[in-house]
Design a protein around this motif. Structure first.
Motif, PDB file in Angstrom:
ATOM      1  N   VAL A 133      -1.220  23.258  -9.646  1.00  0.00           N
ATOM      2  CA  VAL A 133      -1.875  22.889 -10.899  1.00  0.00           C
ATOM      3  C   VAL A 133      -3.244  23.559 -10.993  1.00  0.00           C
ATOM      4  CG1 VAL A 133      -0.729  20.633 -11.063  1.00  0.00           C
ATOM      5  CG2 VAL A 133      -2.924  20.824  -9.872  1.00  0.00           C
ATOM      6  N   GLU A 165      -0.754  22.101 -15.621  1.00  0.00           N
ATOM      7  CA  GLU A 165       0.225  22.274 -14.550  1.00  0.00           C
ATOM      8  C   GLU A 165       0.838  23.655 -14.611  1.00  0.00           C
ATOM      9  OE1 GLU A 165       3.123  19.175 -14.982  1.00  0.00           O
ATOM     10  OE2 GLU A 165       1.746  17.636 -14.254  1.00  0.00           O
ATOM     11  N   VAL A 175      -6.258  17.087 -12.646  1.00  0.00           N
ATOM     12  CA  VAL A 175      -5.414  18.108 -13.268  1.00  0.00           C
ATOM     13  C   VAL A 175      -5.846  18.418 -14.700  1.00  0.00           C
ATOM     14  CG1 VAL A 175      -3.056  18.708 -13.933  1.00  0.00           C
ATOM     15  CG2 VAL A 175      -3.466  17.408 -11.824  1.00  0.00           C
TER      16      VAL A 175
END
Length: 127
Positions: free
Chosen positions: A74, A110, A107
């Motif tokens: 990610v 991704e 994150v």
């Protein structure tokens, strides 16, 4: 220990990703990778605060057989590293899906990820 843990997602480079509903995602290497590497003797991880980019190298895992790059599954900011894995790299062989996790990341996006079933199929394992 299951060679592939269901409920996780995997990169083609053998990293796993656990994304909870809230909080940072956890990254580690799969049991398939740990088995292929052999006895892990050294782990180099990104630093807390570093930004990693999906698909790019962000560290190294060294074993008695070889040195392999660690790839970020990610893009995001590192929020925590597993100092136990740095201090005791063999933990990646002993418990790759538990105590052998590598780092946590906030994150942003991704990279391409596989389900446990897709990862098993890609690696010729019956899921």
């Amino acid at each position: 220990m299951s060679i592939i843990k269901s409920g996780l997602r995997y990169s083609a480079e053998h990293e796993w990703l656990d994304t909870p509903a809230d909080g940072a995602a956890t990254v580690g290497v799969s049991a398939i990778a740990a088995d292929a590497l052999g006895d892990v003797v050294y782990v180099s991880l990104p630093e807390v605060g570093d930004t990693v980019t999906a698909g790019e190298s962000c560290g190294e895992v060294e074993s008695t057989k070889s040195v392999s790059d660690l790839y970020a599954p990610v893009t995001g900011e590192i929020t925590e590293i597993n100092q136990d894995a740095v201090d005791n790299p063999g933990i990646l062989n002993e418990d790759p899906y538990g105590a052998g996790w590598l780092f946590k990341v906030d994150v942003a996006s991704e990279g391409p990820l596989l389900t446990a079933e897709e990862y098993a199929q890609k690696n010729g394992i019956d899921a």
